[in-house]
Design a protein around this motif. Structure first.
Motif, PDB file in Angstrom:
ATOM      1  N   TYR A  32       0.836  -1.266  -0.047  1.00  9.54           N
ATOM      2  CA  TYR A  32       0.012   0.015   0.158  1.00  9.54           C
ATOM      3  C   TYR A  32       0.906   1.310  -0.054  1.00  9.54           C
ATOM      4  O   TYR A  32       1.949   1.340   0.849  1.00  9.54           O
ATOM      5  CB  TYR A  32      -0.986   0.130   1.203  1.00  9.54           C
ATOM      6  CG  TYR A  32      -1.958  -0.922   1.115  1.00  9.54           C
ATOM      7  CD1 TYR A  32      -3.215  -0.635   0.206  1.00  9.54           C
ATOM      8  CD2 TYR A  32      -2.034  -2.081   1.642  1.00  9.54           C
ATOM      9  CE1 TYR A  32      -4.410  -1.508   0.201  1.00  9.54           C
ATOM     10  CE2 TYR A  32      -3.133  -2.969   1.646  1.00  9.54           C
ATOM     11  CZ  TYR A  32      -4.377  -2.425   0.823  1.00  9.54           C
ATOM     12  OH  TYR A  32      -5.359  -3.502   0.841  1.00  9.54           O
TER      13      TYR A  32
ATOM     14  N   VAL B 217       0.068   2.572 -10.485  1.00  6.73           N
ATOM     15  CA  VAL B 217      -0.761   1.869  -9.355  1.00  6.73           C
ATOM     16  C   VAL B 217      -2.115   1.955  -9.401  1.00  6.73           C
ATOM     17  O   VAL B 217      -2.731   2.354 -10.431  1.00  6.73           O
ATOM     18  CB  VAL B 217      -0.286   2.894  -7.967  1.00  6.73           C
ATOM     19  CG1 VAL B 217       0.973   3.224  -7.788  1.00  6.73           C
ATOM     20  CG2 VAL B 217      -0.926   4.439  -8.325  1.00  6.73           C
ATOM     21  N   GLU B 218      -2.647   1.094  -8.691  1.00  5.27           N
ATOM     22  CA  GLU B 218      -4.264   1.426  -8.235  1.00  5.27           C
ATOM     23  C   GLU B 218      -4.643   2.195  -7.632  1.00  5.27           C
ATOM     24  O   GLU B 218      -4.427   2.196  -6.390  1.00  5.27           O
ATOM     25  CB  GLU B 218      -4.740  -0.148  -7.977  1.00  5.27           C
ATOM     26  CG  GLU B 218      -4.559  -1.452  -9.190  1.00  5.27           C
ATOM     27  CD  GLU B 218      -5.339  -2.441  -8.747  1.00  5.27           C
ATOM     28  OE1 GLU B 218      -5.563  -3.514  -9.625  1.00  5.27           O
ATOM     29  OE2 GLU B 218      -5.687  -2.655  -7.774  1.00  5.27           O
ATOM     30  N   SER B 219      -5.463   3.086  -8.070  1.00  3.90           N
ATOM     31  CA  SER B 219      -6.235   4.031  -7.349  1.00  3.90           C
ATOM     32  C   SER B 219      -7.689   3.782  -7.009  1.00  3.90           C
ATOM     33  O   SER B 219      -8.393   3.279  -7.773  1.00  3.90           O
ATOM     34  CB  SER B 219      -6.027   5.376  -7.548  1.00  3.90           C
ATOM     35  OG  SER B 219      -4.705   5.721  -7.600  1.00  3.90           O
ATOM     36  N   TYR B 220      -8.213   4.532  -5.835  1.00  3.18           N
ATOM     37  CA  TYR B 220      -9.748   4.380  -5.651  1.00  3.18           C
ATOM     38  C   TYR B 220     -10.407   5.596  -6.200  1.00  3.18           C
ATOM     39  O   TYR B 220     -10.048   6.657  -6.027  1.00  3.18           O
ATOM     40  CB  TYR B 220      -9.848   4.091  -4.326  1.00  3.18           C
ATOM     41  CG  TYR B 220      -9.317   3.048  -3.434  1.00  3.18           C
ATOM     42  CD1 TYR B 220      -9.562   1.669  -3.374  1.00  3.18           C
ATOM     43  CD2 TYR B 220      -8.206   3.311  -2.575  1.00  3.18           C
ATOM     44  CE1 TYR B 220      -8.973   0.701  -2.960  1.00  3.18           C
ATOM     45  CE2 TYR B 220      -7.329   2.374  -2.124  1.00  3.18           C
ATOM     46  CZ  TYR B 220      -7.796   1.134  -2.089  1.00  3.18           C
ATOM     47  OH  TYR B 220      -7.319   0.043  -1.390  1.00  3.18           O
TER      48      TYR B 220
ATOM     49  N   LYS C 181       1.686   7.569 -11.458  1.00  6.13           N
ATOM     50  CA  LYS C 181       1.730   8.675 -10.725  1.00  6.13           C
ATOM     51  C   LYS C 181       3.179   8.866 -10.155  1.00  6.13           C
ATOM     52  O   LYS C 181       3.715   8.113  -9.830  1.00  6.13           O
ATOM     53  CB  LYS C 181       0.645   8.481  -9.427  1.00  6.13           C
ATOM     54  CG  LYS C 181       0.276   9.821  -8.602  1.00  6.13           C
ATOM     55  CD  LYS C 181      -0.343   9.550  -7.646  1.00  6.13           C
ATOM     56  CE  LYS C 181      -0.670  10.501  -6.606  1.00  6.13           C
ATOM     57  NZ  LYS C 181      -1.189  12.070  -7.426  1.00  6.13           N
TER      58      LYS C 181
ATOM     59  N   SER D  14      -8.202   9.383  -1.984  1.00  8.25           N
ATOM     60  CA  SER D  14      -7.362   9.469  -3.233  1.00  8.25           C
ATOM     61  C   SER D  14      -5.867   9.487  -3.199  1.00  8.25           C
ATOM     62  O   SER D  14      -5.080   9.512  -3.991  1.00  8.25           O
ATOM     63  CB  SER D  14      -7.762  10.743  -3.939  1.00  8.25           C
ATOM     64  OG  SER D  14      -7.605  12.045  -3.122  1.00  8.25           O
TER      65      SER D  14
ATOM     66  N   HIS E 277      -2.904   4.415  -2.251  1.00 11.20           N
ATOM     67  CA  HIS E 277      -2.837   3.319  -3.319  1.00 11.20           C
ATOM     68  C   HIS E 277      -2.565   1.980  -3.099  1.00 11.20           C
ATOM     69  O   HIS E 277      -1.999   1.877  -2.171  1.00 11.20           O
ATOM     70  CB  HIS E 277      -1.877   4.051  -4.540  1.00 11.20           C
ATOM     71  CG  HIS E 277      -2.080   5.838  -4.412  1.00 11.20           C
ATOM     72  ND1 HIS E 277      -2.808   6.242  -5.376  1.00 11.20           N
ATOM     73  CD2 HIS E 277      -1.476   6.686  -3.842  1.00 11.20           C
ATOM     74  CE1 HIS E 277      -3.195   7.640  -5.450  1.00 11.20           C
ATOM     75  NE2 HIS E 277      -2.140   7.799  -4.120  1.00 11.20           N
ATOM     76  N   ARG E 278      -2.688   1.288  -4.416  1.00 10.87           N
ATOM     77  CA  ARG E 278      -2.336  -0.047  -4.144  1.00 10.87           C
ATOM     78  C   ARG E 278      -1.325  -0.462  -5.196  1.00 10.87           C
ATOM     79  O   ARG E 278      -1.335  -0.292  -6.409  1.00 10.87           O
ATOM     80  CB  ARG E 278      -3.535  -0.941  -4.494  1.00 10.87           C
ATOM     81  CG  ARG E 278      -4.618  -1.019  -3.415  1.00 10.87           C
ATOM     82  CD  ARG E 278      -6.061  -1.306  -3.779  1.00 10.87           C
ATOM     83  NE  ARG E 278      -5.963  -2.412  -4.811  1.00 10.87           N
ATOM     84  CZ  ARG E 278      -5.945  -3.871  -4.221  1.00 10.87           C
ATOM     85  NH1 ARG E 278      -6.150  -4.145  -3.046  1.00 10.87           N
ATOM     86  NH2 ARG E 278      -5.976  -4.710  -4.970  1.00 10.87           N
ATOM     87  N   TYR E 279      -0.083  -0.976  -4.856  1.00 10.58           N
ATOM     88  CA  TYR E 279       0.970  -1.273  -5.844  1.00 10.58           C
ATOM     89  C   TYR E 279       0.978  -2.568  -6.157  1.00 10.58           C
ATOM     90  O   TYR E 279       1.127  -3.686  -4.932  1.00 10.58           O
ATOM     91  CB  TYR E 279       2.315  -0.864  -5.362  1.00 10.58           C
ATOM     92  CG  TYR E 279       3.551  -0.896  -6.344  1.00 10.58           C
ATOM     93  CD1 TYR E 279       3.625  -0.001  -7.351  1.00 10.58           C
ATOM     94  CD2 TYR E 279       4.255  -2.409  -6.111  1.00 10.58           C
ATOM     95  CE1 TYR E 279       4.761  -0.239  -8.400  1.00 10.58           C
ATOM     96  CE2 TYR E 279       5.533  -2.531  -6.881  1.00 10.58           C
ATOM     97  CZ  TYR E 279       5.585  -1.646  -8.070  1.00 10.58           C
ATOM     98  OH  TYR E 279       6.784  -1.817  -8.873  1.00 10.58           O
TER      99      TYR E 279
END
Length: 507
Positions: free
Chosen positions: A390, A421-424, A453, A496, A499-501
């Motif tokens: 995270y 990354v994955e973001s929400y 990002k 925001s 993030h997820r890596y």
């Protein structure tokens, strides 16, 4: 109207028996006190329970008489300034660590008294010597001192400390969590008492019912905890202690809590929420239980029975640990082989269950058909890939402060880096209409999107290959029922910045 009419009948019946206490007939028939000597402060007087200073004096005497066998550290203080003791005894070189806690709810006195009885006997009884020779033991006998002094469930600010395992809005919660994490137990057991008479039971039986179980086992069915930890509790600890409970004629069940909604009563079995200790420590890859002994509202009725039950449970858990420590240590190590997915939403198994209860009018055990939601049998509704890290932007340092209390290792980026990354993205949001611990929880649903990002040097990263990493899942994922967003640690626009890596590259 029928429900509230039954409440009035229930109140009348209990005023006849002695409000919120067992009748003499129920006590004599089902919960007769044991004839035994208990060497702890409450039993040196005819009424009341152990006061804080009595506990401190009791521990000081044990230290004086057994200087090489016991030590006491004060791990923090209550909101009223009273120091919280943590007792250490046993073999400090042992590879297997056990931590017990009592008195987290201040109106559950058998939990603290049972811990003091246990400490005394571990020091003095030759038959227990092998336990202290083979185990490293830590005990917090009175966690919620302010509440205990007043025999009140809550801390001095009115908050429930066993609902504060993720938000950490109370100093006691922080001190206790840090101390237990530092000790790093393999087995963690939190001892409580439960209320056997509940308004939810008014429509059962003739004029209401009461619970018949001397104790109940609470452990986690959270789908992000390792299944082998739950299997170890069910396969080793519960069978061993059940034999001891049977020997003494004590009754037991897995923990059931009741709720009513729209004039209907339903029950939850087990636990999934990390806001309380059983699941919080299970998510730390620890064998974790919360024991409920029948007692809230009974004053000193059956008090020796309740204290002995607490003691018996603790004694059995120590014996199971000592007899099986290499195997259990191996299981705990295997629990860190994390699956590829994490569970975000789940559905509890619902069924009609026949529960035996005591009819307070007839004093007979009767079967009651209840609606049960089983937290130990849940099906996955929504899952996501488990991230490798995270990533938390530096402005959310108060979030990483909470993760640090939970015992997570936190790193930072050593230089600026462009990452995929994955973001929400929040799809829906609302405030819960129900006040919880002084706030209205946030309820959201989110979707995930990919973005490139640039993260600045000093950005926080949470490695997900560490023992307690499932606590990051439960607190950082926005939909989680005990997460930081739901509990107002962060607000919806803060999501925001988390993030997820997922890539396999080391950061």
């Amino acid at each position: 109207m029928q429900y509230f009419g039954s409440i009035l009948i229930y109140i009348y019946v209990f005023s006849f028996f002695g409000f919120s206490q067992d009748s003499k007939k129920i006590t004599a028939k089902y919960f007769a006190d044991f004839d035994l000597e208990i060497s702890s402060p409450a039993f040196s007087k005819k009424k009341g329970f152990t006061k804080y200073q009595e506990m401190v004096s009791f521990l000081d005497t044990l230290k004086k008489n057994h200087p090489n066998k016991i030590s006491v550290n004060f791990i923090g203080h209550s909101q009223n300034g009273l120091k919280i003791p943590m007792v250490f005894l046993g073999n400090t070189n042992s590879d297997f660590k056990v931590c017990f806690m009592g008195g987290l709810h201040g109106n559950e006195p058998a939990s603290s008294e049972g811990m003091l009885f246990l400490i005394n006997n571990l020091l003095k009884e030759d038959s227990l010597r092998y336990l202290v020779e083979n185990l490293n033991i830590a005990i917090i006998p009175m966690a919620n001192i302010d509440g205990y002094q007043n025999q009140n469930r809550y801390a001095s600010n009115g908050e429930d400390l066993n609902r504060d395992q993720t938000k950490f809005s109370n100093p006691e919660s922080i001190f206790i969590k840090k101390a237990i994490n530092k000790f790093n137990p393999d087995l963690m057991v939190d001892f409580h008492e439960y209320k056997p008479y509940r308004v939810d039971f008014v429509n059962f039986g003739e004029y209401g019912t009461t619970s018949m179980f001397d104790c109940m086992f609470l452990y986690s069915g959270n789908l992000n905890t390792s299944k082998i930890l739950k299997e170890t509790i069910e396969g080793k600890y519960i069978p061993d202690v059940s034999d001891k409970l049977d020997y003494y004629g004590l009754t037991y069940h897995n923990y059931l809590s009741s709720k009513h909604k729209n004039n209907k009563v339903y029950f939850n079995l087990g636990s999934v929420s990390p806001r309380s200790s059983a699941t919080s420590y299970a998510l730390s890859n620890t064998i974790s239980m919360l024991m409920e002994v029948r007692g809230v509202g009974l004053n000193r009725t059956s008090f020796k029975r309740r204290v002995f039950t607490t003691y018996l449970l603790a004694n059995s858990f120590l014996k199971t640990s000592a007899d099986n420590s290499p195997e259990i240590k191996s299981i705990i190590e295997k629990s860190s082989n994390f699956p590829k997915d994490i569970v975000i939403k789940y559905k509890k198994e619902k069924s009609i269950y026949k529960l035996n209860m005591i009819d307070v009018y007839s004093n007979k055990i009767i079967p009651v058909d209840i609606v049960m939601y089983n937290n130990l049998k849940c099906d996955t509704i929504l899952k996501r890939k488990r991230p490798k890290y995270y990533i938390i932007e530096s402005s959310l340092d108060f979030v990483t402060d909470k993760l640090d209390i939970l015992g997570l290792n936190i790193d930072t980026l050593q230089y600026d880096e462009l990452l995929s990354v994955e973001s929400y993205k929040i799809v829906s949001e609302k405030k819960s209409p129900i006040l919880f611990q002084g706030f209205y929880p946030n309820i959201v649903t989110t979707s995930i999107y990919l973005e490139e990002k640039l993260f600045k040097k000093g950005t926080f990263i949470i490695p997900m290959d560490q023992r307690r990493s499932n606590l990051a899942v439960e607190t950082l994922e926005p939909e989680m029922l005990s997460g930081f967003l739901r509990f107002n640690v962060i607000q919806p626009n803060d999501i925001s910045k988390i993030h997820r890596y997922l890539l396999n590259k080391e950061l």
